[in-house]
Design a protein around this motif. Structure first.
Motif: not given
Length: 585
Positions: A72-93
């Motif tokens: 399973a791929l889990e993640g989050s995004t944070r958008l602020a103006g033209s800047r983006v933060r993407v965090s992801v983690q790949l988990v064995r189910t």
């Protein structure tokens, strides 16, 4: 059962300060699903099933079991103006173990590059852990040079997938803005085709006006890029539901599936084409494949139920309709089909209970009279016909036939065929129509209703030829052995298939094939196996008496205690400390 080369991309969380940026989190999730789905040998859970877990706190182990996926791929995004933060983690189910994680801080203009990096890393990780498959060195290309256009596209897609009239209209405005910013953005044209098509189908817009706009945007999108999934799928839908040419539709669907081999919508559409042609075996094969990647789709189980229904396998059909209604209790087509199947199985008490539990069922007043007509020879009353709109089932045709108005009934059937009304497309196979099977007019209509081209089979699985010639296999295997035994590159904790391929000066796909097919192990088994043998040798040596077991393992290339302990126990059947104790006895 979890398929090894399989993954669900769970809906990314929007952790931006503004809730309106949820469209970006959803858009990125869908883009990753679409990209990974193009890899032939990778099973990727479809959006419908993945999004069943949106805003849910379900344990990833249960999700893996429910969907039959290993990762399973889990993640989050944070958008602020033209800047983006993407965090992801790949988990064995299987156990919730985190295989890989990363955080990306970037300008929005670099989003395509990050999407490509995430998808390549995921594909690499799956291949290293579960075995060989081939994929391109670049999976994501820039859809547009205008990032404002891309942002509008993602936001439009977000509203389109809300599936209501207001959101469709919002999506149309955003797609149009997207095309103002970049007139060459062909995906926006296909988005407008879908929106106008749904507004026409739902009667929320003048049908002629909506279909004219849909045709215009399809033409423009096709001019820009005729060889893409959306184009083939749109042509197939028109061929099936507007022209009633299922063989023509299957030809286009095969082209679509060549680009996205596991797309559940294309597989479902293929099942419907085969069903219209009476090829129930192929229809079942297609819908089974669709359910495999999209097991939480109410419509897939509805179609699977129909395949049984049209063969007269009513108990199997009802089981499928029941699953569909468990997924979505308001899925009207399954409710209609379930009621009709109660009629055909002569289950009057069951029909009564079902109708009582579903008082708002469309055309509910017809099921009882149809039961009496089929099983007790009573004529259906025609008084209620004016209330019927043939929304889901061909009640106008059935009511006329079972009222004894056979000529008018056949005229109504001809009308349904001439106007390509979807309620009539399977008329030749419907068990309700069995009394008409000997009627000459009915027989002629059934024989000439569809195009007579031979049914197009789904593309056969490709038989892979060796990626490395037999003459070169020994040379590369020898070079690999030298890197491992003499240079001991396995002791590098960050060693990956890509890094090893650079040292080998061999394409990554070819190296993966060599390790899996010639050596007979996947990358992780191969490298960790060498690390394990080195550990056992060192742990038993007096020279390492002052080292901890973990220290020896890390020195041999294992990158964490958990990875080492798990691999050791899997191979040896006991813990490292128990093994060492046995060596000293």
């Amino acid at each position: 059962m979890r398929a090894q080369k399989s993954i669900v991309v769970l809906p990314f969380q929007n952790i931006s300060k503004e809730r309106k940026h949820e469209y970006f989190a959803d858009g990125l999730t869908e883009e990753l699903i679409n990209t990974l789905s193009r890899i032939q040998e990778l099973k990727v859970t479809a959006r419908t099933s993945a999004y069943a877990y949106k805003h849910q706190s379900e344990d990833v182990r249960k999700i893996g079991k429910d969907l039959g996926v290993a990762l399973a791929l889990e993640g989050s995004t944070r958008l602020a103006g033209s800047r983006v933060r993407v965090s992801v983690q790949l988990v064995r189910t299987k156990d919730g173990f985190q295989i890989w994680s990363e955080r990306y801080d970037l300008d929005f203009k670099d989003i395509f590059q990050v999407q490509d990096e995430i998808c390549l890393t995921i594909a690499d990780q799956i291949r290293e852990h579960f075995g060989h498959f081939v994929f391109e060195d670049q999976l994501v290309t820039s859809a547009t040079e205008s990032m404002d256009a891309y942002s509008s596209f993602l936001e439009a897609r977000y509203h389109q997938l809300k599936w209501n009239v207001d959101h469709f209209q919002t999506a149309i405005r955003l797609y149009e803005r997207c095309l103002q910013l970049d007139p060459t953005f062909h995906q926006a044209h296909y988005g407008l085709v879908q929106c106008y098509g749904m507004l026409a189908t739902w009667g929320a817009m003048d049908r002629e006006e909506a279909m004219t706009k849909a045709d215009q945007h399809f033409t423009e999108g096709f001019k820009l890029n005729p060889h893409n999934f959306e184009a083939y799928f749109a042509i197939a839908n028109k061929a099936m539901w507007v022209e009633w040419k299922p063989n023509k539709a299957l030809g286009r669907l095969n082209q679509a599936l060549a680009l996205k081999p596991h797309d559940p919508e294309a597989l479902e559409a293929s099942a419907e084409c085969y069903l219209a042609l009476g090829d129930f075996e192929q229809a079942g094969h297609c819908i089974d494949r669709a359910i495999d990647v999209n097991p939480l789709s109410a419509n897939h189980f509805f179609i699977q139920g129909n395949i049984h229904y049209y063969q007269g396998q009513f108990q199997e059909a009802m089981a499928c309709y029941a699953i569909s209604l468990q997924i979505d209790t308001e899925w009207e087509m399954s409710r209609q089909a379930m009621a009709l199947t109660y009629v055909l199985t002569e289950d009057r008490p069951g029909l009564g209970e079902f109708l009582f539990a579903n008082p708002h069922l469309k055309d509910v007043q017809f099921f009882g009279p149809l039961f009496d007509a089929l099983h007790h020879g009573k004529k259906m009353p025609l008084e209620a016909l004016e209330e019927s709109t043939d929304t889901y089932l061909p009640w106008k045709f059935w009511a006329l036939w079972y009222a004894g108005e056979e000529e008018k009934a056949l005229e109504q059937l001809q009308f349904g065929i001439d106007n390509q009304l979807s309620q009539y497309i399977y008329f030749a196979h419907d068990p309700v129509n069995r009394p008409l099977k000997s009627n000459e007019t009915f027989i002629q209509l059934a024989e000439r209703v569809f195009d007579k081209l031979p049914a197009a089979p789904l593309p056969a699985d490709k038989v892979e030829s060796p990626l490395i010639s037999p003459a070169d296999q020994l040379a590369y295997a020898t070079k690999l052995n030298k890197l491992m035994t003499e240079d001991r590159v396995y002791t590098e904790p960050s060693l990956t298939l890509r890094k090893l391929s650079a040292k080998m000066e061999l394409n990554t796909n070819k190296l993966s094939w060599l390790i899996n097919e010639v050596i007979g192990k996947n990358f992780n088994e191969y490298v960790n196996g060498l690390r394990l043998e080195a550990f056992k040798k060192n742990a038993a040596s007096p020279n390492y008496r002052e080292y901890s077991l973990l220290g020896i393992a890390l020195d041999c290339g294992f990158n964490s205690k958990s990875v080492f302990n798990e691999f050791f126990k899997k191979q040896e059947g006991i813990t490292p400390s128990a093994w060492l104790k046995m060596q000293k006895e």
